[in-house]
Write a protein that holds these residues in place. Structure first.
Motif, PDB file in Angstrom:
ATOM      1  N   ASP A 178      33.381  35.137  12.797  1.00  0.00           N
ATOM      2  CA  ASP A 178      33.225  34.201  13.903  1.00  0.00           C
ATOM      3  C   ASP A 178      33.721  34.807  15.215  1.00  0.00           C
ATOM      4  OD1 ASP A 178      32.271  32.451  12.033  1.00  0.00           O
ATOM      5  OD2 ASP A 178      34.001  31.099  12.082  1.00  0.00           O
ATOM      6  N   MET A 179      33.223  34.255  16.304  1.00  0.00           N
ATOM      7  CA  MET A 179      33.636  34.657  17.645  1.00  0.00           C
ATOM      8  C   MET A 179      34.130  33.410  18.386  1.00  0.00           C
ATOM      9  SD  MET A 179      33.957  36.846  20.183  1.00  0.00           S
ATOM     10  CE  MET A 179      33.154  38.304  19.477  1.00  0.00           C
ATOM     11  N   VAL A 180      35.405  33.379  18.775  1.00  0.00           N
ATOM     12  CA  VAL A 180      35.894  32.258  19.572  1.00  0.00           C
ATOM     13  C   VAL A 180      35.568  32.512  21.038  1.00  0.00           C
ATOM     14  CG1 VAL A 180      37.709  31.695  17.916  1.00  0.00           C
ATOM     15  CG2 VAL A 180      38.218  33.218  19.824  1.00  0.00           C
ATOM     16  N   GLU A 181      35.401  31.441  21.793  1.00  0.00           N
ATOM     17  CA  GLU A 181      34.924  31.550  23.165  1.00  0.00           C
ATOM     18  C   GLU A 181      36.018  31.974  24.141  1.00  0.00           C
ATOM     19  OE1 GLU A 181      31.771  31.360  24.200  1.00  0.00           O
ATOM     20  OE2 GLU A 181      31.278  31.188  22.069  1.00  0.00           O
ATOM     21  N   GLU A 182      37.277  31.761  23.789  1.00  0.00           N
ATOM     22  CA  GLU A 182      38.357  32.056  24.722  1.00  0.00           C
ATOM     23  C   GLU A 182      38.516  33.562  24.959  1.00  0.00           C
ATOM     24  OE1 GLU A 182      39.933  28.378  22.470  1.00  0.00           O
ATOM     25  OE2 GLU A 182      38.597  30.070  22.084  1.00  0.00           O
ATOM     26  N   VAL A 183      38.907  33.912  26.171  1.00  0.00           N
ATOM     27  CA  VAL A 183      39.316  35.285  26.473  1.00  0.00           C
ATOM     28  C   VAL A 183      40.775  35.422  26.041  1.00  0.00           C
ATOM     29  CG1 VAL A 183      39.704  37.006  28.264  1.00  0.00           C
ATOM     30  CG2 VAL A 183      37.741  35.469  28.411  1.00  0.00           C
ATOM     31  N   LEU A 184      41.007  36.223  25.005  1.00  0.00           N
ATOM     32  CA  LEU A 184      42.342  36.344  24.434  1.00  0.00           C
ATOM     33  C   LEU A 184      42.855  37.785  24.430  1.00  0.00           C
ATOM     34  CD1 LEU A 184      41.821  33.970  21.367  1.00  0.00           C
ATOM     35  CD2 LEU A 184      42.956  33.419  23.532  1.00  0.00           C
ATOM     36  N   ALA A 185      42.055  38.724  24.951  1.00  0.00           N
ATOM     37  CA  ALA A 185      42.453  40.134  24.940  1.00  0.00           C
ATOM     38  C   ALA A 185      41.918  40.833  26.183  1.00  0.00           C
ATOM     39  CB  ALA A 185      41.939  40.829  23.677  1.00  0.00           C
TER      40      ALA A 185
END
Length: 225
Positions: A178-185
């Motif tokens: 899965d790919m979450v939408e948030e920018v986390l990196a």
């Protein structure tokens, strides 16, 4: 929330790895262990990682590539969940917590990634490129059994493309990613890094990854025929 460990392959990364580790230490859910695999560096990596309060394990090997180093680090962990991170990239503080929660909500999902943005070397607050889905080592959190199912991360010629190959193999085995939408990196872009610019010698890896994918598809089609 289940415990996780972190694997960081490092090659001559003493100039960036302390900042990378600070981003791991700042996580709202901290890891059980961080395994750093020194992939035949010529700099003083041990001195560079000495200022963190994270639980660390430093392993060393002759230079074999980031895929090999990541594979060795995964084998050294016993946690049920494994996150991976390049030694010059950064996590935002809620990265681990967000992805751990996603896997808890979706037990059939084998691994989860996140969006990222690039930054120029020492300017993490000055975005250089559009936000993109991060199908990469820096954004990955995966279940241990899934990593073991896919097997080693293989370094192609030139040192680029190993994660593209590994993720493709994971999908071919039927694992849900899965790919979450948030920018986390945040991905650091600097001259000399493997992700910097186009380079004919290094880009051979992408061609090899494409060739191997075609061979696997042909074998699977022949087997199904």
């Amino acid at each position: 929330m289940r415990s996780y460990g972190v694997v960081i392959p490092a090659f001559n990364a003493s100039g960036t790895i302390a900042e990378t580790l600070r981003s791991v230490a700042a996580q709202t859910v901290r890891p059980e262990l961080v395994v750093i695999v020194d992939d035949g560096s010529s700099d003083d990596l041990a001195a560079a990682i000495g200022g963190t309060d994270l639980p660390l394990q430093l392993l060393r090997q002759a230079n074999a590539g980031p895929g090999s180093a990541t594979t060795r680090g995964i084998a050294a962990l016993s946690t049920p969940l494994i996150a991976t991170l390049d030694a010059d990239d950064l996590w935002l503080p809620s990265k681990a917590e967000t992805q751990l929660a996603h896997l808890e909500r979706h037990p059939a999902t084998s691994g989860v990634f996140c969006h990222l943005r690039n930054f120029r070397n020492d300017r993490p607050d000055a975005p250089e490129d559009a936000i993109v889905p991060g199908w990469s080592r820096t954004t990955m959190l995966i279940r241990r059994e899934a990593a073991e199912t896919v097997g080693p991360i293989v370094d192609p010629p030139g040192g680029r493309g190993e994660m593209i190959d590994w993720i493709a193999r994971a999908r071919e085995t039927g694992l849900a990613l899965d790919m979450v939408e948030e920018v986390l990196a945040l991905r650091r872009i600097r001259p000399g890094s493997l992700s910097y610019g186009r380079d004919a010698a290094r880009d051979r890896g992408y061609l090899e990854v494409a060739r191997l994918a075609m061979l696997r598809r042909a074998r699977n089609k022949a087997g199904a025929g």
